[in-house]
Enzyme design. Sequence first.
Site, PDB file in Angstrom:
ATOM      1  N   HIS A   1       0.868  -1.178   0.000  1.00  0.00           N
ATOM      2  CA  HIS A   1       0.000   0.000   0.000  1.00  0.00           C
ATOM      3  C   HIS A   1       0.905   1.228   0.000  1.00  0.00           C
ATOM      4  O   HIS A   1       2.036   1.173   0.504  1.00  0.00           O
ATOM      5  CB  HIS A   1      -0.831  -0.060   1.283  1.00  0.00           C
ATOM      6  CG  HIS A   1      -1.901   0.974   1.425  1.00  0.00           C
ATOM      7  ND1 HIS A   1      -1.638   2.261   1.826  1.00  0.00           N
ATOM      8  CD2 HIS A   1      -3.245   0.908   1.253  1.00  0.00           C
ATOM      9  CE1 HIS A   1      -2.782   2.941   1.895  1.00  0.00           C
ATOM     10  NE2 HIS A   1      -3.771   2.142   1.546  1.00  0.00           N
TER      11      HIS A   1
ATOM     12  N   ASP B   1       2.982  -4.541   8.092  1.00  0.00           N
ATOM     13  CA  ASP B   1       1.786  -3.723   7.924  1.00  0.00           C
ATOM     14  C   ASP B   1       0.596  -4.671   8.075  1.00  0.00           C
ATOM     15  O   ASP B   1       0.301  -5.473   7.193  1.00  0.00           O
ATOM     16  CB  ASP B   1       1.842  -3.067   6.533  1.00  0.00           C
ATOM     17  CG  ASP B   1       0.540  -2.363   6.178  1.00  0.00           C
ATOM     18  OD1 ASP B   1      -0.454  -2.525   6.905  1.00  0.00           O
ATOM     19  OD2 ASP B   1       0.534  -1.657   5.151  1.00  0.00           O
TER      20      ASP B   1
ATOM     21  N   GLN C   1      -4.581  -5.090   6.815  1.00  0.00           N
ATOM     22  CA  GLN C   1      -5.561  -6.011   6.231  1.00  0.00           C
ATOM     23  C   GLN C   1      -5.532  -7.386   6.884  1.00  0.00           C
ATOM     24  O   GLN C   1      -6.253  -8.293   6.450  1.00  0.00           O
ATOM     25  CB  GLN C   1      -5.312  -6.170   4.725  1.00  0.00           C
ATOM     26  CG  GLN C   1      -5.484  -4.892   3.937  1.00  0.00           C
ATOM     27  CD  GLN C   1      -6.926  -4.396   3.932  1.00  0.00           C
ATOM     28  OE1 GLN C   1      -7.876  -5.149   4.134  1.00  0.00           O
ATOM     29  NE2 GLN C   1      -7.096  -3.107   3.698  1.00  0.00           N
TER      30      GLN C   1
ATOM     31  N   LYS D   1     -10.292  -0.834  10.536  1.00  0.00           N
ATOM     32  CA  LYS D   1     -10.368  -2.025   9.684  1.00  0.00           C
ATOM     33  C   LYS D   1     -10.656  -3.280  10.499  1.00  0.00           C
ATOM     34  O   LYS D   1     -10.705  -4.379   9.976  1.00  0.00           O
ATOM     35  CB  LYS D   1      -9.070  -2.176   8.893  1.00  0.00           C
ATOM     36  CG  LYS D   1      -8.893  -1.036   7.870  1.00  0.00           C
ATOM     37  CD  LYS D   1      -7.744  -1.293   6.956  1.00  0.00           C
ATOM     38  CE  LYS D   1      -7.255  -0.033   6.249  1.00  0.00           C
ATOM     39  NZ  LYS D   1      -8.034   0.326   5.081  1.00  0.00           N
TER      40      LYS D   1
ATOM     41  N   CYS E   1      -4.919   2.519  -3.477  1.00  0.00           N
ATOM     42  CA  CYS E   1      -3.682   3.058  -2.885  1.00  0.00           C
ATOM     43  C   CYS E   1      -2.528   2.075  -3.059  1.00  0.00           C
ATOM     44  O   CYS E   1      -1.679   1.920  -2.159  1.00  0.00           O
ATOM     45  CB  CYS E   1      -3.858   3.406  -1.407  1.00  0.00           C
ATOM     46  SG  CYS E   1      -5.047   4.703  -1.133  1.00  0.00           S
TER      47      CYS E   1
HETATM   48  N1  PLP Z   1      -1.730  -0.668   4.630  1.00  0.00           N
HETATM   49  C1  PLP Z   1      -2.665  -1.410   4.038  1.00  0.00           C
HETATM   50  C2  PLP Z   1      -2.318  -2.785   3.570  1.00  0.00           C
HETATM   51  C3  PLP Z   1      -3.962  -0.905   3.878  1.00  0.00           C
HETATM   52  O1  PLP Z   1      -4.879  -1.649   3.287  1.00  0.00           O
HETATM   53  C4  PLP Z   1      -4.247   0.392   4.350  1.00  0.00           C
HETATM   54  C5  PLP Z   1      -5.586   0.980   4.146  1.00  0.00           C
HETATM   55  O2  PLP Z   1      -6.275   0.638   3.202  1.00  0.00           O
HETATM   56  C6  PLP Z   1      -3.238   1.116   4.978  1.00  0.00           C
HETATM   57  C7  PLP Z   1      -1.996   0.555   5.094  1.00  0.00           C
HETATM   58  C8  PLP Z   1      -3.476   2.487   5.503  1.00  0.00           C
HETATM   59  O3  PLP Z   1      -4.373   2.461   6.563  1.00  0.00           O
HETATM   60  P1  PLP Z   1      -4.884   3.820   7.208  1.00  0.00           P
HETATM   61  O4  PLP Z   1      -5.416   4.648   6.064  1.00  0.00           O
HETATM   62  O5  PLP Z   1      -5.953   3.402   8.147  1.00  0.00           O
HETATM   63  O6  PLP Z   1      -3.726   4.463   7.863  1.00  0.00           O
END
Ligand code: PLP
Length: 417
Positions: free
Chosen positions: A133, A210, A213, A236, A374
């Site tokens: 992401h 990270d 998900q 999430k 993203c």
């Molecule tokens: N990393 C992953 C794999 C994600 O799917 C997301 C959000 O879609 C993020 C990071 C970023 O999360 P946040 O916008 O809640 O900081």
Amino acid sequence: MTPIESLTIPDAPTIARWRDDFPILRTRVHGKPLVYLDNGATTQKPTAVIEAERDYYMHANANVHRGVHWLSQRATRDYEGARARIASFLNAAQPEEIVFVRGTTEAINLVAQSDVRGRIKPGDEILISAMEHHSNIVPWQLVCEQTGAQLRVVPIDDSGTLDFEAYERMINARTRIVAVTHVSNALGTINPVERLIDIAHAHDVPVLLDGAQAVAHVPVDVRALDCDFYAFSGHKIYGPTGIGVLYAKANRLKAMPPWQGGGDMIRSVTFERTEYNDIPWKFEAGTPNIAGAIGLAVALDYVRAIGIEVIGRHEAQLLADATEAMRAVPRVRLIGTAQDKAAIVSFVHEDVHAHDVGTILDHCGVAVRAGHHCAMPVMQRFGVPATVRASFALYNTREDIDALVAAMRKVQEVFGR
Ligand code: PLP
């Protein structure tokens, strides 16, 4: 791994009971019942979480850590109690290893700026994967710009599986951190994080996962994983927006300098010198999202009460059903077909742009995400501008998949293909 058939999959009355916990699922959109398949973007909230936030503002609202009065002490107790419950959910060694942040993005930026930036030099390397992401790409690009370090990217194959041999080849004496996603938001791939960590640690390289998900879908035990950092967002995992967690091993947090200055992160301040607070408060400058932290702990209690393994089995069945159903839809191609996957089905229609598909699905009451998620480099890797993504959560049903497939027939009708 035990085949899912041999384990109990939650039955329809159980799922119906879970659904009752989520008031928003009774919404109608465009005159149709809402079919919510955009859980990768954010999950819906159970009544328990909504009530916990309300209850906090009704009965316990005060600033934390700084009041001698009863209400402030109660708010502090609830806020710190939330931290302890979150630590227990992740099986962290101690609550002090849980830093409250706004979300995954902020957690990764914190590690990039506080931990990595100070100890990386020109020519050093940061290792990420090709399925990240933007939140796990751009913070590292910033560090590279600031320090002259180099970002290296482990490739993925046509199914969206990480090239493990390439990873083994690319990690080396110059690598200063490995930062990879536990589960890909665009492809659904579950990465072999235990093996990635073992190899990184054999090279003395810390690992950030990270978990945005992953945490709502697969069991996460940070001590068993032995990861150095684990980041996730509350929203999430059925919790509020604006709150998230950075887990980090205590000795790492202790060695890291603060990255934001302000109230609460200090022990004493003079114009000459500031003495910082202990971990984790050293990293929580300013008034935190108290209600959010409490709401997040309630969300994790909710997940724990059902059982993440039970949720995982239900979602594995949904993934199997949705994959089969979407494979049968003419002109649809799945993007992300790794063997080990979370319940995310990303696809393109060969003749219709993802945004048009998303719009027609919306008119049928089906909420999906259409776009680059993203994760623009993933789109580039697969040579598509965008995909449609159906992402599942504990309250989704076989009927939701049927609604998705029926709505895809509408796409065929509208576009005459
Ligand atoms: N990393 C992953 C794999 C994600 O799917 C997301 C959000 O879609 C993020 C990071 C970023 O999360 P946040 O916008 O809640 O900081």
